[in-house]
Write a protein that holds these residues in place. Sequence first.
Motif, short mmCIF file in Angstrom:
data_model
loop_
_atom_site.label_atom_id
_atom_site.label_comp_id
_atom_site.label_asym_id
_atom_site.label_seq_id
_atom_site.Cartn_x
_atom_site.Cartn_y
_atom_site.Cartn_z
N LEU A 10 4.81 8.79 0.04
CA LEU A 10 5.86 7.79 -0.02
C LEU A 10 6.26 7.43 1.40
O LEU A 10 6.67 8.29 2.18
N ILE A 11 6.10 6.15 1.74
CA ILE A 11 6.39 5.68 3.10
C ILE A 11 7.59 4.74 3.05
O ILE A 11 7.60 3.77 2.29
N GLU A 12 8.60 5.02 3.86
CA GLU A 12 9.73 4.10 3.98
C GLU A 12 9.38 3.06 5.04
O GLU A 12 9.22 3.38 6.22
N GLY A 13 9.21 1.81 4.60
CA GLY A 13 8.82 0.76 5.53
C GLY A 13 8.55 -0.54 4.81
O GLY A 13 8.75 -0.66 3.60
N ASP A 14 8.10 -1.53 5.56
CA ASP A 14 7.82 -2.86 5.03
C ASP A 14 6.42 -2.88 4.42
O ASP A 14 5.43 -2.66 5.12
N GLY A 15 6.34 -3.16 3.12
CA GLY A 15 5.06 -3.17 2.43
C GLY A 15 4.11 -4.26 2.87
O GLY A 15 2.92 -4.22 2.53
N ARG A 16 4.59 -5.22 3.64
CA ARG A 16 3.72 -6.27 4.15
C ARG A 16 2.98 -5.82 5.41
O ARG A 16 2.06 -6.51 5.87
N ALA A 206 7.22 -0.45 -3.84
CA ALA A 206 7.30 0.58 -4.87
C ALA A 206 8.48 0.44 -5.82
O ALA A 206 8.37 0.78 -7.00
N GLY A 207 9.62 -0.04 -5.33
CA GLY A 207 10.77 -0.27 -6.21
C GLY A 207 11.25 0.97 -6.91
O GLY A 207 12.02 1.77 -6.38
N SER A 208 10.78 1.19 -8.14
CA SER A 208 11.20 2.33 -8.96
C SER A 208 10.22 3.49 -8.88
O SER A 208 10.52 4.58 -9.37
N GLY A 209 9.03 3.25 -8.33
CA GLY A 209 8.01 4.30 -8.29
C GLY A 209 7.19 4.42 -9.55
O GLY A 209 6.41 5.37 -9.71
N ALA A 210 7.31 3.46 -10.47
CA ALA A 210 6.62 3.54 -11.76
C ALA A 210 5.10 3.60 -11.61
O ALA A 210 4.43 4.37 -12.30
N ILE A 211 4.55 2.78 -10.72
CA ILE A 211 3.09 2.78 -10.54
C ILE A 211 2.63 4.14 -10.02
O ILE A 211 1.59 4.66 -10.43
N GLY A 212 3.41 4.73 -9.14
CA GLY A 212 3.07 6.05 -8.62
C GLY A 212 3.11 7.13 -9.68
O GLY A 212 2.21 7.97 -9.76
N MET A 224 2.72 4.87 -1.78
CA MET A 224 3.78 3.91 -2.07
C MET A 224 4.49 3.55 -0.78
O MET A 224 4.73 4.40 0.07
N ILE A 225 4.84 2.29 -0.67
CA ILE A 225 5.65 1.83 0.46
C ILE A 225 6.91 1.18 -0.11
O ILE A 225 6.83 0.35 -1.03
N LYS A 234 15.92 7.12 -4.70
CA LYS A 234 15.77 7.15 -6.16
C LYS A 234 14.35 7.54 -6.57
O LYS A 234 14.14 8.26 -7.54
N ILE A 235 13.37 7.05 -5.80
CA ILE A 235 11.97 7.41 -6.10
C ILE A 235 11.77 8.90 -5.89
O ILE A 235 11.13 9.58 -6.71
N ARG A 236 12.31 9.44 -4.81
CA ARG A 236 12.18 10.88 -4.55
C ARG A 236 12.81 11.70 -5.67
O ARG A 236 12.25 12.71 -6.11
N GLU A 237 13.97 11.25 -6.13
CA GLU A 237 14.64 11.96 -7.23
C GLU A 237 13.80 11.89 -8.50
O GLU A 237 13.69 12.87 -9.24
#
Length: 254
Positions: A10-16, A206-212, A224-225, A234-237
């Motif tokens: 999980l990467i915190e950053g700009d997905g572009r 990633a938003g909610s992390g559902a794909i992950g 995921m970005i 929220k994704i980590r939780e």
Amino acid sequence: MKKMKENYKLIEGDGRVLSMLQEESIDCIITDHPWLDKLSNKGGNRSFADYECFLYEQRDFNEKARVLKPGCFLAEFLPAENENNYEQLFQIKQFAKASGLDYYCKVSWKKGKFVSNTGRKAKNTQDIMIFSKGKARNLRLDAKKTKASGKPCYMSGAAGMLPTMFDVEPVPKQQKIHQSELPLLLCEELLEYLTLGGEVILDQFAGSGAIGIAAIRKGRKCIMIEKFPENVRKIRERFAKERKSGMYGIKMTG
């Protein structure tokens, strides 16, 4: 980025911005970017997105094509075509073509019984536009050749003939952790068509992390970005709960 040893990143950053990813390092991209279309969201029972939205540019598809392996798939969740967005939807196909991605097909997602009464007609679908980097790789079982040879033979394309539409209920509003959260069942079905076990999936927004979560459940790896710290939290939780179940062997890294 070095070769993944863990199941998940999980990467915190700009997905572009995909500069941290090596060329041809990703087996599939599945993503739902924050689409900008305020005109289509006026009125009715749908509120404006409360997160930053944008429209794709050529550079976005150049980067997608750079990190994707030859023959592999890109699946973009996009709004159904209407009077406000048809030109931009066509432009996306042009961006993809210019970057070396071939148009494969489009499949609608019917959101069960949900209906949004915005725009000129009621809405309950979203489109999944699928591209391949060059000729699609061989994932589809060739039943005739397999029977004749006595061993599995495959032909170009997804692992099976894609359905006319995916009919999957959306996540109930009271259960969502993100405004545009995708249902796990839909993500899992898409992964079965476009990927193989152990492969690396990229979700740029990633938003909610559902794909992950779906990727882990299906025995894939996922990067995921996500740009917004609150969503990352929220994704980590969400993944902590999944890991606590002890079913999927999730490992989280920074």
